[in-house]
Design an enzyme around this catalytic site. Structure first.
Site, PDB file in Angstrom:
ATOM      1  N   ASP A   1      53.807  72.981  19.048  1.00 36.30           N
ATOM      2  CA  ASP A   1      52.913  73.966  19.449  1.00 36.30           C
ATOM      3  C   ASP A   1      51.423  73.698  19.141  1.00 36.30           C
ATOM      4  O   ASP A   1      51.255  73.282  17.982  1.00 36.30           O
ATOM      5  CB  ASP A   1      53.295  75.197  18.814  1.00 36.30           C
ATOM      6  N   LEU A   2      50.483  73.831  20.388  1.00 31.11           N
ATOM      7  CA  LEU A   2      49.177  73.183  19.856  1.00 31.11           C
ATOM      8  C   LEU A   2      48.472  74.517  18.777  1.00 31.11           C
ATOM      9  O   LEU A   2      48.699  75.475  18.935  1.00 31.11           O
ATOM     10  CB  LEU A   2      48.279  73.276  21.220  1.00 31.11           C
TER      11      LEU A   2
ATOM     12  N   ASP B   1      51.316  76.590  25.624  1.00 32.32           N
ATOM     13  CA  ASP B   1      50.812  75.385  24.830  1.00 32.32           C
ATOM     14  C   ASP B   1      51.844  74.952  24.119  1.00 32.32           C
ATOM     15  O   ASP B   1      51.819  74.159  23.158  1.00 32.32           O
ATOM     16  CB  ASP B   1      49.575  75.585  23.987  1.00 32.32           C
TER      17      ASP B   1
END
Length: 413
Positions: A280-281, A323
């Site tokens: 996960d960004l 994301d």
């Protein structure tokens, strides 16, 4: 290479078969037309020879035998008066006959010129050729056959009188004498080409008929091929939509689960490990809020390209939404190999991204789960990796966490 593949596909297609059949039909049709034309031409020439021979046989040459077998230089015109009348009358019977005359080959001359012995044509006196006058239209072929004493048909030829075909046959009474004479009958050639055209019209129409059919088949086949290509392209597009993320072009969750299931089967046979990493960004929401969704979308594309450059050919990176990315690592030796890959990814994500006119800094939190230690199905292993990723978030982000049943082990990237 692409041209070779396209050529190979064309050579194995039905259209190639139709094209070859078209060319064969065209070649056969041309040969058929030429053969029919030649056969008709030969038939008409044979008929002219027969016509000239009929005239030759209808005349009693015996009264003129002594005159004809004499040196042409010594012949007197009045000795041929009776023969002139007979030939003239024979020509007048047929409306197509315009000129009838006797020729001989002057062997006393160096060039072996062909000369008139008698011109009995039913024409005005001004058009009648004189005794011993050179036959100016004599061809080399005529000179050759006069030496061989064989029949010949020449023409059609066109001169100031019109178009003519000439039938030339030996005068039988002179055939075995030194002073050989040939009877010549010129008939109008007005219908010659029309008869040739009429004879070749049927094979030409038959050929054209089959060529039109084959052309239709070729065009129809091309149309069907285009339809199939459109269908294939549409199917490919649907497949892309079904198995790939529209924004980044990465495999989606459906394709990821399919590849994970295949990797698990292979791992069971080979006793190897498989790792799933949930990424996960970090700070992506801030990028969207600050620069807008277009910049955010372009950032996701850049992240996808950077991640692909870090992985092996057999690895799969998937975008499952927003994301969030999932990375499948089949055929790994141990957990340490997965940990090293996670560290490499976190380090790469900390490097700035140039998106549009902005320099953007983000990071990534990763959860790692191992088959079959943490799960035996794609769904269960993905759940474990997801939980480990949230543990990484709680540890301050920009780290990876390896899932454990009773506790989480965290390491900074």
């Amino acid at each position: 290479m692409l041209k070779f593949v396209n050529l190979k596909a064309f050579l194995s297609s039905a259209r190639f078969f139709y094209v070859i059949l078209f060319l064969i039909t065209l070649a056969a049709g041309v040969l058929f037309v030429l053969h029919a034309k030649q056969a008709q031409d030969d038939e008409m020439r044979d008929n002219l020879i027969t016509y000239a021979k009929t005239i030759e046989k209808s005349i009693d040459w015996q009264p003129f035998a002594a005159t004809l077998n004499t040196d042409p230089v010594k012949i007197k015109l009045y000795d041929l008066a009776g023969l002139n009348s007979k030939l003239n009358n024979a020509c007048r019977v047929n409306a197509d006959c315009h000129f009838i005359y006797l020729l001989y080959l002057d062997k006393q001359q160096d060039k072996h010129q062909v000369r008139f012995l008698l011109d009995a044509s039913p024409q005005p006196p001004s058009e009648i050729s004189k005794l011993s006058e050179v036959f100016a239209e004599a061809s080399d072929e005529l000179k050759r056959v006069m030496k061989m004493r064989t029949p010949i048909v020449e023409g059609p030829v066109t001169d100031h009188w019109g178009s003519w075909v000439s039938a030339r046959v030996p005068v039988s009474i002179t055939a075995n004498t030194p002073y050989f004479v040939m009877l010549n009958v010129d008939v109008t050639a007005a219908g010659w080409n029309k008869r040739l055209l009429a004879k070749t019209l049927f094979p030409a129409l038959i050929t054209a008929f089959f060529l039109v059919i084959l052309s239709g088949l070729i065009l129809r086949n091309r149309y069907v091929e285009n339809l199939l290509k459109q269908l294939f392209d549409s199917t490919s597009e649907l497949s892309e939509l079904a198995y790939f993320d529209a924004l980044t072009g990465l495999p989606n969750r459906r394709l990821l689960e399919d590849r994970a299931a295949q990797a698990f089967k292979a791992a069971r046979r080979s006793k190897q490990m498989v790792a799933i990493m949930f990424l996960d960004l970090d700070y992506f929401k801030t990028v969207n809020d600050t620069h807008g969704h277009d910049v955010g979308d372009n950032l996701l594309k850049s992240v996808a390209e950077r991640l692909k450059s870090l992985l092996r050919m057999e690895d799969t990176i998937s975008r499952i939404g927003g994301d969030e990315f999932v990375i499948l690592l089949p055929k790994i030796v141990d957990e340490q190999q997965a940990a090293l890959t996670a560290e490499k990814i976190i380090k790469a994500l900390t490097e700035p991204f140039n998106v549009d006119e902005y320099v953007i800094k983000i990071g990534g939190s990763i959860g790692v789960a191992i088959y079959s230690k943490h799960g035996t199905t794609p769904a269960s292993l993905l759940k474990c990796a997801d939980e480990a990723m949230y543990a990484a978030k709680r540890l301050g982000r920009n780290v990876y966490v390896l899932y454990a049943d009773d506790f989480m082990e965290a390491n900074e990237g």
